[in-house]
Structure formats: structure tokens, C-alpha cells
Enzyme design. Structure first.
Site, PDB file in Angstrom:
ATOM      1  CG  ASN A 286      -8.362  11.088   2.858  1.00 13.53           C
ATOM      2  OD1 ASN A 286      -8.712   9.960   2.523  1.00 13.53           O
ATOM      3  ND2 ASN A 286      -8.296  12.093   1.990  1.00 13.53           N
ATOM      4  CE1 TYR A 352      -1.504   4.102  -1.446  1.00 15.82           C
ATOM      5  CE2 TYR A 352      -2.149   1.790  -1.404  1.00 15.82           C
ATOM      6  CZ  TYR A 352      -2.476   3.134  -1.280  1.00 15.82           C
ATOM      7  OH  TYR A 352      -3.770   3.496  -0.982  1.00 15.82           O
TER       8      TYR A 352
END
Ligand code: NAD
Length: 446
Positions: A286, A352
Site C-alpha cells: 500500500n 504517478y
């Protein structure tokens, strides 16, 4: 966590104003604590196949109020449409159209779930029918009201409607755990996996690692997996040590302070696990960061850390865990955090989106590698989730991003966590290489 606009709209004057001006009026989503029952009844099962009978029978045996027609029902909680055997587009209408007359009877937070098959390499008419179901479902999801959702389970040819993954995905979409997922499909590619014996503690006896666990989505994942019975190993950077210890104390978890991008991070993780005598049944990758800038202003200082944390560390950590040979349990589950930006791209996020699109391809390839171990790898792609990461966005961009989905609101960290908990479960063994969007049917991408 409710945003200021939603609080205002839910007040009497706010509601009246929103109605007058046609502003978004997001419904309150029912989550597991609001609606603990696994299925909202009555349930109507549509479809004429043996599979439809099987599903209706199974739910009946579990005590649900199951019907095969809408007749006389004033309120409907859930609708399951079983289309596993359709062979031409002309067969869709007669099965689906009874739902048209029942749309206004759907209860707040209602669920519609289709069970069908991916077009794959079926012959043209069958492929068209199967593809058609996907278009139907995605449009229906845009039309659901009152926080209701519509999602689909796709069974590869040869996978039966009562395979563990099929029943598991159906249950997940019917439950309040999938509150912020709508307009999505999950493909079940094999009959691997096993039925969950302890439904209230589906992860009992399993050990899970969550990276980036000190706050935000990671902390919610750790709490949800712990609530589902898992023993937790929580990892974050040394700088987040205080928050990490607090979480570890709360969950009786094992904390590991480690920067996942540091030299030898994989080997250090392996030795920490060995020292503590732990083997991981689930690994949740995560930890993630953003450093947004238009490409015209992109620098290595903004590019490199994003790629290092969001994807390269996932590769090195999983390689180290697999190579070690003694720190993964049987049938390990890897779940990684992608993003809708990795699917559709996003202005100012070339770095990203590169990392997150990488994640989507990575889990697909890793799933093949883990198959030999009886394991799976999947990803979840959150859309707009209310966290410290999104709180940093400019106010107007944030407000637009928050509303641009069928549910007209941001999701909560727990929504992402619930999807991950399902993908870590024994039932999800037949689901591999998938990326499940948790985005309220965000308008971007598919
Ligand atoms: P966050 O910034 O609130 O939390 C991220 C956590 O990761 C922090 O605790 C941080 O210390 C940790 N971390 C960062 N770099 C690390 C490193 N090198 N080693 C170990 N830990 C590290 O972020 P969040 O919003 O909770 O996001 C969690 C994940 O979800 C990320 O992968 C993010 O890309 C993804 N995601 C978030 C959203 C959203 O709307 N918030 C949307 C899509 C995807």
C-alpha cells in the site's frame, strides 16, 4: 468523514437549494456497521439457466428471502441476474427487462449483480451477448439511486456459478462492504479457493503484512484485516514510528519500521519476519506517494521517488519474499494499490500514472508467477478517497474530483480496505491478475 458540501446538502435548507439548482445530492452509503446483514432482502434472482436456479437455491438455504419474479414486491433489496448461458444479444432483453419496471422499488443501498461470462474467444453471437451485458451493467450503475450499486461477476468458461470465487465475489458485491464500488466487474478465472468457513472472521488464522500502514488507507486496511481475524504485521517509514506503534498496540500487531525504498529493504523485511517466526499469508503493498507536476515542470526529484515507492519497491519486496522460500504461507495473496490515474491517466501525474499503470501490469505478471505456489496477485484502483493525500489537493480540483462519480462523493479508506480484505480471503483464490476499481464509477477510464 463527511465533506462540508455533503453536510450542507443533507441539511433541510441545503437539500432544498440543491433540488432547486440541480446540484449533486450524494446519498449516505451504508457500510458494514450500518448494514451488517450479508444480503439485503428480498432478493430477486432473474435468469432461466440451471445456474440461476443454483444461486436462488443456495441463498434460500442460507435463509434469504428469495424470489424469482418482482410481482407484488413493493421493495426490493437485491437483484441477481444470471446470464451464464446466453448465446445471442436477443436473449438479454427478456431476462433483463423485468428489472425496468422494478427500478423504482429498489431500496436505498440496493444491489444489482450480474453473473455472466467474458466474451473471450466465444463465437461472434455469443461474444456479442456477453459484451452486451457489460454495457448494460455499466449504464445501469449510472442510473442507480439512493446509494445503490450495480456490479458484475464474470466467470471464465468452465468456471461454475457456485465456484468459491464466484460465490465469494457475488457475496462481496451484495454486501455493504462494496459500498463505494459500482459499475465494475470481477473476473473469476478458475475454481481455485475454498468457501469461507467462519463468515464473521474470514481471515482467522492468517497473517497479513500491510506496508504504509501508519495512516490513511494503510491504517484502514490493517484495521479491517484485523477485524476479519488476521494477525497483522504493520510496516512504515521510521519517521512514522509513533503512529505505527500506536496502531500496532491497538491491533496487537507486529510493527516494522522500514523505508521500502532503502537498500536491501527486501532482505531486511525477510530477516525481521524470520526473527519473529512469521510467515505471511497476505501481503498488501500500500505504501505510496505523489509528487504532482505537469511534465513541463517534471524533475528527477519528483519522478524518481514516486517510481521508487509506488512500483520498484513492490517488485523488490515481492522478489525477496518469494526467493526466501520460508516467509510466505500456503496460497499467499498479494494485493497492491493501483489508482484510477493508472488506468485513465491524469493531468499533472505522469510520474504517478506511470507507477500505477506499472502496478496493474505487475500484478497480472506476478499472478502467473504465484500460481505455482497456489497464490494470487491482484490490485485495487481507488478513485477519490478522503485521506491526507487528497486533502492536499487544491480546493476546487478536490471538489470536482470528489463529485465526478456515480455516487457523487469521495470514498472512505475503509472502502478500499474492504475490497482488499475480500481479495485476501480463501474464497478469492480463483481471482488473479485483476484490478478492481474502488471509485464509485469515476467518470475517468472504463
Ligand atoms: P497517505 O500519504 O495518507 O499514506 C501513505 C503511507 O505510506 C504513509 O503512512 C507513508 O509514511 C507510507 N510510506 C510512504 N513512503 C514509504 C516508504 N518509502 N516506505 C514505507 N512506507 C512509506 O496515502 P493514502 O492516501 O493512504 O494512500 C495509500 C495508497 O493508496 C497509495 O499507494 C496511494 O497511491 C493509493 N491511492 C490513494 C488514493 C486516494 O484518493 N487517497 C487514490 C488512489 C490510490
Amino acid at each position: 468523514m463527511t465533506d462540508a458540501y455533503t453536510r450542507f446538502i443533507r441539511s433541510a435548507p441545503g437539500g432544498a437549494l440543491a433540488k432547486q439548482l440541480g446540484l449533486p445530492r450524494p446519498s449516505r452509503l451504508l457500510r458494514r456497521e450500518d448494514r451488517p446483514e450479508p444480503v439485503l432482502g428480498p432478493v430477486v434472482v432473474l435468469g432461466a439457466s440451471a445456474g440461476a436456479d443454483q444461486i436462488a437455491h443456495q441463498l434460500l438455504e442460507e435463509g434469504a428471502d428469495v424470489r424469482r419474479r418482482f410481482e407484488e414486491l413493493r421493495r426490493v433489496g437485491s437483484v441477481i441476474v444470471v446470464l451464464d448461458e446466453i448465446a445471442s444479444p436477443a436473449e438479454i432483453g427478456p431476462i433483463m427487462l423485468p428489472l425496468a419496471g422494478a427500478m423504482r422499488t429498489l431500496a436505498p443501498g440496493a444491489r444489482v449483480v450480474t453473473i455472466s461470462r467474458p466474451a473471450g474467444d466465444a463465437e461472434p453471437s455469443r461474444a456479442a451477448a456477453r459484451g452486451g451485458v457489460e454495457g448494460f451493467l455499466r449504464s445501469l450503475a449510472h442510473e442507480m439511486r439512493g446509494g445503490g450499486t450495480a456490479n458484475g461477476v464474470l466467470l471464465e468458461d468452465g468456471v461454475a456459478v457456485d465456484a468459491p470465487g464466484a460465490i465469494g465475489a457475488l457475496r462481496f458485491f451484495l454486501s455493504a462492504r462494496s459500498a463505494f464500488i459500482t459499475g465494475q466487474f470481477l473476473t473469476v478465472s478458475s475454481e481455485a479457493g475454498s468457501a469461507t468457513e467462519n463468515r464473521s472472521l474470514p481471515l482467522a488464522g492468517r497473517t497479513a503484512l500491510v506496508t504504509g500502514a501508519a495512516r490513511g488507507i494503510g491504517a484502514a486496511i490493517a484495521r479491517t484485516l484485523a477485524a476479519d481475524g488476521a494477525k497483522l504485521v504493520v510496516l512504515d517509514v521510521p519517521g512514522a514510528g509513533t503512529e505505527l506503534s500506536r496502531l500496532a498496540n491497538e491491533l496487537h500487531a507486529v510493527p516494522i519500521q522500514l523505508d521500502v525504498t532503502s537498500q536491501g529493504a527486501g532482505e531486511r523485511l525477510v530477516s525481521s519476519l524470520r526473527e519473529k517466526g512469521l510467515a505471511l499469508d497476505a501481503v498488501v503493498l500500500n505504501a505510496g506517494i505523489t509528487r504532482d507536476k505537469l511534465l513541463a515542470n517534471m524533475t528527477p526529484e519528483r519522478w524518481d521517488p514516486v517510481l521508487a515507492v509506488n512500483i520498484s519497491s513492490q517488485i523488490t519486496l515481492t522478489e525477496a519474499l518469494i526467493e526466501a522460500g520460508d516467509v510466505l504461507g500456503e496460497q499467499p495473496r498479494v494485493v497492491s494499490l493501483a489508482s484510477t490515474s493508472g488506468i485513465a491517466g491524469n493531468r499533472g501525474q505522469t510520474n504517478y500514472a506511470t507507477s500505477k499503470a506499472g502496478v496493474i501490469a505487475f500484478v497480472d505478471a506476478l499472478a502467473t508467477q504465484l500460481e505455482d505456489l497456489g497464490g494470487t496477485a491482484n490490485a485495487v484502483a481507488p478513485g477519490f478517497i478522503e485521506t491526507e493525500m487528497t486533502a492536499k489537493m487544491p480546493a476546487l480540483t478536490r471538489e470536482v474530483a470528489r463529485r465526478a462519480n456515480s455516487l457523487q462523493q469521495g470514498g472512505l479508506p475503509v472502502d478500499v480496505a474492504e475490497a482488499i480484505a475480500f481479495l485476501c480471503s480463501a474464497e478469492a483464490g480463483g481471482i488473479r491478475g485483476e484490478t478492481l476499481r474502488v471509485c464509485g464509477q469515476n467518470m475517468v477510464g472504463k
